[in-house]
Design a protein around this motif. Structure first.
Motif, PDB file in Angstrom:
ATOM      1  N   THR A 164      34.635 -14.539 -50.245  1.00  0.00           N
ATOM      2  CA  THR A 164      35.234 -13.543 -51.030  1.00  0.00           C
ATOM      3  C   THR A 164      33.835 -12.893 -51.607  1.00  0.00           C
ATOM      4  OG1 THR A 164      37.114 -14.873 -51.396  1.00  0.00           O
ATOM      5  CG2 THR A 164      36.511 -13.160 -53.070  1.00  0.00           C
ATOM      6  N   GLU A 165      32.880 -13.689 -52.200  1.00  0.00           N
ATOM      7  CA  GLU A 165      31.683 -13.044 -53.105  1.00  0.00           C
ATOM      8  C   GLU A 165      30.796 -11.935 -51.956  1.00  0.00           C
ATOM      9  OE1 GLU A 165      30.018 -14.498 -55.923  1.00  0.00           O
ATOM     10  OE2 GLU A 165      31.723 -15.290 -56.658  1.00  0.00           O
ATOM     11  N   LEU A 166      30.809 -12.220 -50.796  1.00  0.00           N
ATOM     12  CA  LEU A 166      30.335 -11.569 -49.639  1.00  0.00           C
ATOM     13  C   LEU A 166      30.862 -10.268 -49.407  1.00  0.00           C
ATOM     14  CD1 LEU A 166      29.020 -14.262 -47.057  1.00  0.00           C
ATOM     15  CD2 LEU A 166      27.539 -12.680 -48.527  1.00  0.00           C
ATOM     16  N   ILE A 167      32.301 -10.330 -49.642  1.00  0.00           N
ATOM     17  CA  ILE A 167      33.051  -9.072 -49.107  1.00  0.00           C
ATOM     18  C   ILE A 167      32.862  -8.155 -50.425  1.00  0.00           C
ATOM     19  CG2 ILE A 167      35.416  -8.291 -49.211  1.00  0.00           C
ATOM     20  CD1 ILE A 167      36.071 -10.804 -47.280  1.00  0.00           C
ATOM     21  N   LEU A 168      33.086  -8.871 -51.674  1.00  0.00           N
ATOM     22  CA  LEU A 168      32.952  -8.040 -53.045  1.00  0.00           C
ATOM     23  C   LEU A 168      31.329  -7.416 -52.907  1.00  0.00           C
ATOM     24  CD1 LEU A 168      34.465 -10.636 -55.406  1.00  0.00           C
ATOM     25  CD2 LEU A 168      35.195  -8.262 -54.962  1.00  0.00           C
ATOM     26  N   GLN A 169      30.411  -7.973 -52.622  1.00  0.00           N
ATOM     27  CA  GLN A 169      29.141  -7.485 -52.531  1.00  0.00           C
ATOM     28  C   GLN A 169      28.901  -6.151 -51.528  1.00  0.00           C
ATOM     29  OE1 GLN A 169      26.392  -8.270 -54.028  1.00  0.00           O
ATOM     30  NE2 GLN A 169      27.146  -9.899 -55.234  1.00  0.00           N
ATOM     31  N   HIS A 170      29.954  -6.086 -50.682  1.00  0.00           N
ATOM     32  CA  HIS A 170      29.754  -5.033 -49.894  1.00  0.00           C
ATOM     33  C   HIS A 170      30.841  -3.699 -50.195  1.00  0.00           C
ATOM     34  CE1 HIS A 170      28.087  -7.975 -47.345  1.00  0.00           C
ATOM     35  NE2 HIS A 170      27.374  -6.817 -46.537  1.00  0.00           N
ATOM     36  N   GLN A 171      31.397  -3.940 -51.312  1.00  0.00           N
ATOM     37  CA  GLN A 171      32.536  -2.953 -51.760  1.00  0.00           C
ATOM     38  C   GLN A 171      31.812  -2.215 -52.780  1.00  0.00           C
ATOM     39  OE1 GLN A 171      36.728  -4.946 -50.990  1.00  0.00           O
ATOM     40  NE2 GLN A 171      35.797  -5.499 -53.109  1.00  0.00           N
ATOM     41  N   ASN A 172      32.240  -1.085 -52.945  1.00  0.00           N
ATOM     42  CA  ASN A 172      31.936   0.116 -53.838  1.00  0.00           C
ATOM     43  C   ASN A 172      33.141  -0.051 -54.772  1.00  0.00           C
ATOM     44  OD1 ASN A 172      31.978   2.474 -55.545  1.00  0.00           O
ATOM     45  ND2 ASN A 172      31.211   3.588 -53.776  1.00  0.00           N
ATOM     46  N   PRO A 173      32.628  -0.521 -56.237  1.00  0.00           N
ATOM     47  CA  PRO A 173      33.828  -0.659 -57.238  1.00  0.00           C
ATOM     48  C   PRO A 173      34.633   0.506 -57.716  1.00  0.00           C
ATOM     49  CG  PRO A 173      31.610  -1.605 -57.951  1.00  0.00           C
ATOM     50  CD  PRO A 173      31.335  -0.903 -56.624  1.00  0.00           C
ATOM     51  N   GLN A 174      33.868   1.782 -57.530  1.00  0.00           N
ATOM     52  CA  GLN A 174      34.945   3.088 -57.907  1.00  0.00           C
ATOM     53  C   GLN A 174      35.742   3.200 -56.844  1.00  0.00           C
ATOM     54  OE1 GLN A 174      31.249   2.806 -58.537  1.00  0.00           O
ATOM     55  NE2 GLN A 174      31.715   2.725 -60.638  1.00  0.00           N
ATOM     56  N   GLN A 175      35.066   3.088 -55.549  1.00  0.00           N
ATOM     57  CA  GLN A 175      36.264   3.220 -54.439  1.00  0.00           C
ATOM     58  C   GLN A 175      37.353   2.292 -54.438  1.00  0.00           C
ATOM     59  OE1 GLN A 175      35.711   6.144 -52.482  1.00  0.00           O
ATOM     60  NE2 GLN A 175      37.728   5.486 -51.512  1.00  0.00           N
TER      61      GLN A 175
END
Length: 477
Positions: A164-175
């Motif tokens: 989950t943390e690795l997926i979150l690290q690859h996400q753009n929070p605004q998007q």
């Protein structure tokens, strides 16, 4: 009578005598139930059972090994070796490898500051959920059969959180925020902002908490009329979408009528704000999961409440919606994300280890693992956690970027939060306006930015017009 267990951050001291663990008098001894007590207090017990949950202690206390993982965290002198008598030499080797993996992982809990016996982990490379799960693993007693079962479950939980943390690290929070609300709207639902949504839900409850049955039209009109004085933007369409969200969450008992509108009655279990709000939040989280979005408890608290005070509430909802198959699906999602980004950190090498952890049975009544399975699980969890930390420190843009203050005036937090806490709990990372003055300040700044952009565009237009006139002079028609 059972003793009250200590807070999870107080894992460096004995929860009975409150003395910090050491290598002489207060040696940390972990029990099969994963509670850790100093040896002095264990020897004083009247009956051979855990003082917290009354689980029987089957192994002689003098035989149970000292928890070296905790000793190294308090700066105590850790012996090079501890003699443990297992059935055969092979089991001893598996035990030593597994124990060393846990001790290596425990170093991520090294306290940077804090009171006696209490770890302050604010600057750790790991997030708070990861730290908490790691504390659970560190307190497992690998010599005991129940302790090994618990260690396997703790390793699986750590692996799942790592994905989950690795997926979150690859996400753009605004998007991420835009994608979430788009997914909610695509299902005919809507979130109106923390303050307005809260008031709308309370008005739905006010109308139906006494067991009344109303048509959707009458319910929506009631909520709109009560909301309009405070929220002029409230409309029948938007409130209808909020009601639809509750309908999707199965909060209503619907009675159909011939040639007339159906009547909606709030189910008894949802006739309190806490129960209704929890089901409402769970439905939004469920929609996000359907859309393949991974959102942290902190982000959920910020999005749905405009503060960080509801992290635990959101984490409990996420945990409840998780299924044994969720881990394997998350691994597949991570693989897709890595294919999209090119995987510069070579995180794909973690996949076999993650799949091994995903195959661990999370059931508390699971069969006890073999020593080889225990070793493989501990090696796998150590590898994936190291991989996460390496990515955060060396590849994650989020780890190197300085936080920028950006204000989005879509939602406003309650001013009472500031009065109660003396300041915004989100600090410099807050993306909400807290007062009319702050709102006007950033509106003015946005106007200036927009004006600058207009001037730039006008300059480009003037340049194009000038070039066009020059071309007409050189090449007359």
């Amino acid at each position: 009578m059972p003793v009250q267990a200590a807070q999870w951050t107080e894992f460096l001291s004995c929860p009975i005598c409150y003395n910090e663990f050491d290598e002489n008098v207060h040696k940390p001894i972990s029990l099969g139930c994963s509670h850790t007590v100093c040896k002095t207090c264990l020897n004083k017990l009247h009956r051979k059972a855990c003082p917290f949950d009354q689980t029987a202690i089957n192994t002689d206390i003098d035989v149970l090994p000292v928890n070296f993982a905790l000793l190294q965290l308090v700066g105590a002198q850790v012996p090079d070796h501890q003699s443990i008598k297992l059935s055969n030499l092979g089991e001893n080797k598996h035990y030593e490898v597994a124990k060393k993996c846990v001790e290596d992982l425990a170093l991520y809990l090294k306290p940077l500051s804090g009171g006696k016996g209490v770890a302050s982990l604010n600057q750790s490379a790991l997030s708070r959920p990861m730290q908490r799960k790691l504390v659970t693993l560190v307190n497992c007693q690998l010599v005991e059969e129940e302790g090994r079962v618990r260690a396997m479950r703790a390793a699986r939980s750590l692996g799942e959180r790592t994905v989950t943390e690795l997926i979150l690290q690859h996400q753009n929070p605004q998007q991420l925020s835009a994608n979430l609300w788009a997914a909610v709207r695509a299902r005919g639902c809507q979130f109106l902002g923390p303050a307005m949504q809260e008031e709308a839900l309370k008005l739905v409850l006010l109308a139906l908490e006494d067991g009344s049955a109303l048509s959707r039209k009458v319910l929506v009109l009631f909520v709109v009329q009560r909301l309009e004085p405070r929220f002029p933007q409230a409309s029948k369409t938007s409130i209808g979408h909020v009601v639809q969200l509750l309908y999707r969450a199965s909060c209503f008992k619907v009675t159909k009528r011939d040639e007339d509108s159906s009547l909606m009655q709030l189910k008894e279990e949802f006739r309190s704000y806490e129960a209704l709000r929890r089901e409402h939040d769970a439905q939004i989280v469920h929609i996000a999961m359907e859309a393949g979005l991974r959102i942290s408890p902190e982000q959920w608290s910020s999005l749905l409440y405009g503060d960080l005070a509801h992290k635990s509430h959101m984490q409990s909802i996420i945990d409840k919606l998780q299924s044994p198959e969720s881990f394997a699906k998350s691994v597949q999602e991570l693989t897709i994300v890595l294919q999209r980004t090119g995987d510069p950190a070579n995180l794909n090498r973690l996949r076999p280890h993650l799949e091994l952890l995903a195959n661990i049975d999370p059931n508390p009544d699971a069969v006890s693992p073999t020593w080889e399975q225990l070793e493989n699980a501990m090696v796998a969890v150590k590898t994936v956690v190291h991989g996460l930390v390496d990515f955060i420190q060396n590849y994650s843009r989020k780890g190197h970027e300085t936080p920028q203050v950006s204000i989005f005036i879509t939602f406003l937090t309650h001013v009472r939060d500031l009065r109660q806490q003396g300041g915004c709990p989100r600090g410099t990372n807050c993306t909400f306006a807290h007062s009319q003055e702050e709102l006007e300040k950033y509106r003015l700044r946005n106007k200036k930015i927009n004006a600058t952009e207009v001037l730039k565009q006008q300059g480009k237009l003037f340049q194009v017009q000038t070039e066009f006139q020059m071309q007409k002079t050189v090449f007359p028609s």
